[in-house]
Design an enzyme around this catalytic site. Sequence first.
Site, PDB file in Angstrom:
ATOM      1  CG  HIS A 328       9.528  -4.443   6.794  1.00  0.00           C
ATOM      2  ND1 HIS A 328       8.961  -5.439   7.550  1.00  0.00           N
ATOM      3  CD2 HIS A 328       8.504  -3.825   6.148  1.00  0.00           C
ATOM      4  CE1 HIS A 328       7.657  -5.435   7.365  1.00  0.00           C
ATOM      5  NE2 HIS A 328       7.346  -4.473   6.522  1.00  0.00           N
ATOM      6  CB  CYS A 346       6.060  -3.628   3.484  1.00  0.00           C
ATOM      7  SG  CYS A 346       5.682  -2.100   4.365  1.00  0.00           S
TER       8      CYS A 346
END
Length: 401
Positions: A328, A346
């Site tokens: 992301h 992430c």
Amino acid sequence: MIRIAGLGLVALLLAACSGQSETVGAAQPAGVAGTAAVPGVPAATVAFAAEGGDQLSPKDPIVVKASGGTLQAVAVTNPQTGNAVKGDLSPDKTTWTSNDRLRYGATYQVVATAVNQAGAATEQRGEVHTLKPAGVATPALFQPASGDFGVGLVIGLKFDHDITDKATVEKSFKVTSSPAQDGGWYWVGKREVHFRPKDYWKAGSTVRLETTTFGVPIGGGVYGGQDVSATYKVHDSWVAKADGKTHQIKAFHNGQLVKTAPISMGKTVDTPPRGPTPTFNGTHTVLSKEASKIMDSCSYGVCEGDPGYYKAPENWNVRISNDGEYLHENLKTVGVQGSDNVSNGCLNMNTENAKWFFDNFNAGDVVEITNSGGPQLSINNGHGDWAISWTAWQAGSALRG
């Protein structure tokens, strides 16, 4: 249990409960057609046959047979539901076989009329009982029943009862693919089983899953529940390779490199207020996507008031594990993307690169992560199935292990 009313029944049914059978002559019961009995011509007889004893498996059909004549009419109903059971009559009109799916623990009422060579009718009434199991194990699909997936597609089933006879259950599964590819099942505990090929699915494949467990005893008095089926389409190959040492992610479309982008993975050093949060190593697959999402550390136990708590909106989120790993956008780490791993697990990117991956990677597409400094992705953390070697995968089958 089969209860028969009638005269001249076959030896198989002598132990069944007795009832009434009537040859139709001059005085006919209402609703029964026939002709007067002819002296010297034996009356037709009717029997309800069942394989497997006094309780019929709902997987097996109800069979009605006429001897000394042909069947004129057969009506089978379930009085508990009021539903009629459909069936087929043989070309010679001596055998009627149900073609509807029966229920567990049900009583079916049968009314059959047969006529002899002289045209005299005999009506036979009785009951057929289906077995009542100790439990019914019904499978649910790991994926939707249809859809478009990447080459990392993992198929699976989750049962609502423990499976003690895994080999019998596994034999009832059928997976076919076009083109054909070698694959196998792997049991994840007592209730869940996954299927994948040895290597990623070939782009453009069609994959079909069917179960035939219904009516099958699978251990401990438990029988298989309603069967399921699914058909999946495999789209083009999209495989990303992310390296924690080079801090780069490379995307390959049908084997060709089409994108390289700097990233920042999960941090491996103990930085207060929260310790290391490395990204999992191993092959991940895309689970879902959300254009905008609130990332909340409380989802993994660090809640408001705790050191390291955060709650922030993030864009272009591609989820790759159940543990909350995403590809992301993260504008706060742009300065170290390509040089350092500082995230909470992430794969951080800038806006342009995050949106590119969001636009191009979809469910079942592959993200291979190496050198992250984290543990191996487990099979129950999303689709960690690909992290298991093919030899170990085969050993996880109840038939091959």
